[in-house]
Design an enzyme around this catalytic site. Structure first.
Site, PDB file in Angstrom:
ATOM      1  N   LYS A 116       0.746  -1.173  -0.135  1.00 30.84           N
ATOM      2  CA  LYS A 116       0.071  -0.021   0.040  1.00 30.84           C
ATOM      3  C   LYS A 116       0.912   1.353   0.044  1.00 30.84           C
ATOM      4  CE  LYS A 116      -3.982  -2.083   2.511  1.00 30.84           C
ATOM      5  NZ  LYS A 116      -5.206  -2.188   1.432  1.00 30.84           N
ATOM      6  N   GLU A 200      -2.783   7.030   7.924  1.00 31.52           N
ATOM      7  CA  GLU A 200      -3.802   7.675   6.827  1.00 31.52           C
ATOM      8  C   GLU A 200      -4.602   8.451   8.003  1.00 31.52           C
ATOM      9  OE1 GLU A 200      -6.056   5.491   4.026  1.00 31.52           O
ATOM     10  OE2 GLU A 200      -4.281   4.699   3.086  1.00 31.52           O
ATOM     11  N   HIS A 235     -14.999  -3.556   7.354  1.00 31.70           N
ATOM     12  CA  HIS A 235     -14.298  -3.207   5.983  1.00 31.70           C
ATOM     13  C   HIS A 235     -14.093  -4.670   4.958  1.00 31.70           C
ATOM     14  CE1 HIS A 235     -12.608  -0.114   8.506  1.00 31.70           C
ATOM     15  NE2 HIS A 235     -12.286  -0.719   9.030  1.00 31.70           N
ATOM     16  N   ARG A 292      -6.160  -8.010  -9.946  1.00 31.89           N
ATOM     17  CA  ARG A 292      -6.875  -9.286 -10.122  1.00 31.89           C
ATOM     18  C   ARG A 292      -8.380  -9.137 -10.341  1.00 31.89           C
ATOM     19  NH1 ARG A 292     -10.191  -8.866  -5.511  1.00 31.89           N
ATOM     20  NH2 ARG A 292      -9.031  -8.196  -3.667  1.00 31.89           N
TER      21      ARG A 292
HETATM   22  P1  ADP Z   1      -7.966  -3.844   2.441  1.00 34.43           P
HETATM   23  O1  ADP Z   1      -6.840  -3.813   1.484  1.00 34.43           O
HETATM   24  O2  ADP Z   1      -7.434  -4.552   3.718  1.00 34.43           O
HETATM   25  O3  ADP Z   1      -9.182  -4.218   2.025  1.00 34.43           O
HETATM   26  P2  ADP Z   1      -8.475  -1.003   2.102  1.00 34.43           P
HETATM   27  O4  ADP Z   1      -7.399   0.001   2.049  1.00 34.43           O
HETATM   28  O5  ADP Z   1      -8.855  -1.438   0.686  1.00 34.43           O
HETATM   29  O6  ADP Z   1      -8.009  -2.194   2.856  1.00 34.43           O
HETATM   30  O7  ADP Z   1      -9.587  -0.445   2.770  1.00 34.43           O
HETATM   31  C1  ADP Z   1     -10.542  -1.398   3.153  1.00 34.43           C
HETATM   32  C2  ADP Z   1     -11.860  -0.342   3.593  1.00 34.43           C
HETATM   33  O8  ADP Z   1     -11.485   0.258   4.740  1.00 34.43           O
HETATM   34  C3  ADP Z   1     -12.414   0.659   2.701  1.00 34.43           C
HETATM   35  O9  ADP Z   1     -13.219   0.152   1.678  1.00 34.43           O
HETATM   36  C4  ADP Z   1     -12.911   1.631   3.633  1.00 34.43           C
HETATM   37  O10 ADP Z   1     -14.136   1.035   3.957  1.00 34.43           O
HETATM   38  C5  ADP Z   1     -12.007   1.732   4.819  1.00 34.43           C
HETATM   39  N1  ADP Z   1     -11.139   2.508   4.658  1.00 34.43           N
HETATM   40  C6  ADP Z   1      -9.731   2.276   4.267  1.00 34.43           C
HETATM   41  N2  ADP Z   1      -9.164   3.390   4.470  1.00 34.43           N
HETATM   42  C7  ADP Z   1      -9.959   4.434   4.889  1.00 34.43           C
HETATM   43  C8  ADP Z   1      -9.577   6.044   5.651  1.00 34.43           C
HETATM   44  N3  ADP Z   1      -8.364   6.479   5.150  1.00 34.43           N
HETATM   45  N4  ADP Z   1     -10.552   6.301   6.064  1.00 34.43           N
HETATM   46  C9  ADP Z   1     -11.761   5.848   6.338  1.00 34.43           C
HETATM   47  N5  ADP Z   1     -11.986   4.639   5.859  1.00 34.43           N
HETATM   48  C10 ADP Z   1     -11.171   3.835   5.287  1.00 34.43           C
END
Ligand code: ADP
Length: 510
Positions: A116, A200, A235, A292
């Site tokens: 990431k 973040e 999530h 993917r």
């Molecule tokens: P993963 O790869 O573990 O799925 P992501 O970065 O795709 O992690 O984030 C998964 C979910 O977490 C997102 O769809 C959102 O719901 C929440 N999320 C991620 N980053 C943030 C953020 N900075 N602020 C609020 N919610 C977040």
């Protein structure tokens, strides 16, 4: 085109790929663990190869066995599906080293987007907006605190190697930083073997909107438009739709261009997804790229008419994309519900059992991407997602009504599933208005899953439903051989019907 493709996966996605192969005239080779010897994906494929015992570390995660199986069966290419080895650079590389084609992006692109923090660096360099935060992993709690105070609380700690929502922690105040950092690190180490964690800004109440991209090896990279995946629990996505109620054509174009830019910066080829958070002001921030096929790809297929899985195979075989960006626009509305073997009434506890009866929905605009059949054993070895129910209709309202109807037709007996939960979401006023964000489900969950104590006025409907179910059972005659039995609907169906009747008669508000 390839003669033969090996599918390095199981369940609904393996079956989805078998179907794409068959339509392309390609021979499909399924693989299976001992737990899946009689699974539908094995039955439906042209050929099947046993990998090993049930645990995925001894079967679906064994790159060496998969490559040997491909070589033995004369397959020229391997489709990884999603999960398992789909986003492992080492697997894509091993496939290539064995002179086979990996149906997916080049290993270099998987690596570039795999971390990431690296993906954030790459996005920033390509002028793609990212959530405010760091691109380096944290040294210690003191550094975390300095950075968090710069952005302001709450912040989100995230595993650099993260996926599936693991290794993520929301931190609301400075006092919690040190312990949350420890916890996120531990979880990341356990899940990914890498304890790098970064920060973040935690965005409050955004939508999860992602862009499907599709690129060939001849320099074309297209956006197939957005999917909204805001209905999430911990999530994890539960319901997805395309298009998004929050995305107008101009925003769609800008998000699409941004996703294409990010993909090109990574040297991307084949199907991929750029995930964004979209805030209430219409600003969007790149989260990550999934290198993917996504679980939720069918909603995009239904609104664009483009078969993403077939194109994945064709692109890997060297075909050129025949579409132009200005020809791609969403037609109608599609919604997907993930049908999982989890018990919503019991905190979504994974459920096990043998599927004793399965009645599938049909009729206009209904698609079932499933990996189960009557008699399937549902255990704890693999992901609890059993199937996806997907509908397509001219408008969002019509799609919701269609999904509700299709869910009523769906009956799964023998294992608890998320089916009744989805029915309640389709009946929910806020969902129907599209007033959703990524925290919506968590806020709404208790009212959507609280079936133990129905509101007072509903008691009569519950009793009536129980009586009706009993009557149905007594009336049911054994099915003639070869014909599907017309099963007893689960109590949930009848209750919904009685509730509707009661509403009409003014007995129940709502
Ligand atoms: P993963 O790869 O573990 O799925 P992501 O970065 O795709 O992690 O984030 C998964 C979910 O977490 C997102 O769809 C959102 O719901 C929440 N999320 C991620 N980053 C943030 C953020 N900075 N602020 C609020 N919610 C977040």
């Amino acid at each position: 085109m390839f003669d033969t493709v090996l599918i390095a996966n199981r369940g609904e996605i393996a079956l989805r790929i078998v179907r794409a192969c068959r339509e392309l005239g390609v021979t499909s080779v399924a693989v299976y663990s001992d737990a899946d010897a009689h699974a539908p994906h094995v039955r439906e494929a042209d050929r099947a190869v046993r990998l090993g015992p049930a645990p995925s570390t001894e079967s679906y995660l064994r790159a060496d066995l998969l490559i040997a199986a491909a070589q033995r069966t004369g397959a020229q290419a391997i489709h990884p599906g999603y999960g398992f080895l789909a986003e492992r650079e080492h697997f894509a590389r091993a496939v290539r080293d064995a002179r086979l084609v990996f149906i997916g992006p080049p290993p270099e692109a998987i690596a570039a987007m795999g971390s990431k923090t690296e993906a954030r660096r790459l996005a920033i360099a390509a002028g793609v907006p990212v959530v405010p935060g760091t691109t380096e992993s944290l040294r210690d709690a003191r550094e975390a605190r300095e950075i968090a105070e710069r952005f302001g609380f709450p912040v989100l700690l995230k595993a650099a190697a993260g996926g599936g929502g693991k290794g993520m922690r929301v931190v609301r105040e400075a006092a919690d930083l040190a312990s949350s950092l420890d916890a996120a690190r531990r979880e990341a180490k356990n899940a990914f073997g890498d304890d790098a964690v970064y920060v973040e800004k935690y965005i409050s109440g955004p939508r999860h909107v992602e862009i499907q991209v599709l690129g060939d090896a001849h320099g074309t990279m297209l956006s197939l438009g957005e999917r909204e995946c805001s209905v999430q629990r911990r999530h994890q996505k539960m319901i997805e739709e395309a298009p998004s109620i929050a995305v107008a054509p101009d925003l769609r174009r800008r998000m699409g261009e941004t996703a294409v830019r990010a993909a090109q910066a990574a040297g991307y080829v084949n199907a991929g997804t750029c995930e964004f958070l979209l805030d209430a002001e219409g600003s969007f921030y790149f989260l990550e790229m999934n290198t993917r096929l996504q679980v939720e790809h069918p909603v995009t297929e239904l609104v664009t008419g483009i078969d993403i899985v077939q194109w994945q195979i064709r692109i890997a075989a060297g075909d050129k994309l025949p579409f132009r960006q200005d020809e791609i626009a969403p037609n109608g509305w599609a919604i997907e519900c993930r049908i999982t073997s989890e018990d919503p009434a019991n905190g979504f506890l994974p459920a096990t059992g043998r599927i004793s009866y399965l009645r599938l929905p049909g009729g206009p605009g209904v698609r079932w991407d499933g990996g189960i059949g009557a008699g399937s054993e549902v255990g704890l070895h693999y992901d609890p997602m059993l199937a996806k129910l997907i509908v397509h209709a001219p408008t969002r309202d019509a799609a919701i009504a269609r999904m509700h109807r299709a869910l009523l037709e769906l009956t799964i007996q023998g294992v608890e599933t998320s089916r009744d939960f989805h029915l309640r979401v389709m009946e929910d006023d806020e969902f129907r208005r599209g007033a959703i964000d990524i925290q919506w489900l968590e806020r709404r969950l208790s009212s959507l899953t609280n079936v133990a104590a129905p509101p007072e006025g509903e008691m009569a409907a519950v009793i009536a439903a129980a009586l009706l179910a009993e009557q149905e059972r007594l009336r049911r005659v054994p099915p003639a051989s070869g014909l599907a039995p017309n099963g007893t609907p689960a109590a949930g169906d009848d209750r919904a019907a009685w509730r509707l009747a009661a509403r009409r008669d003014g007995l129940v508000e709502g």
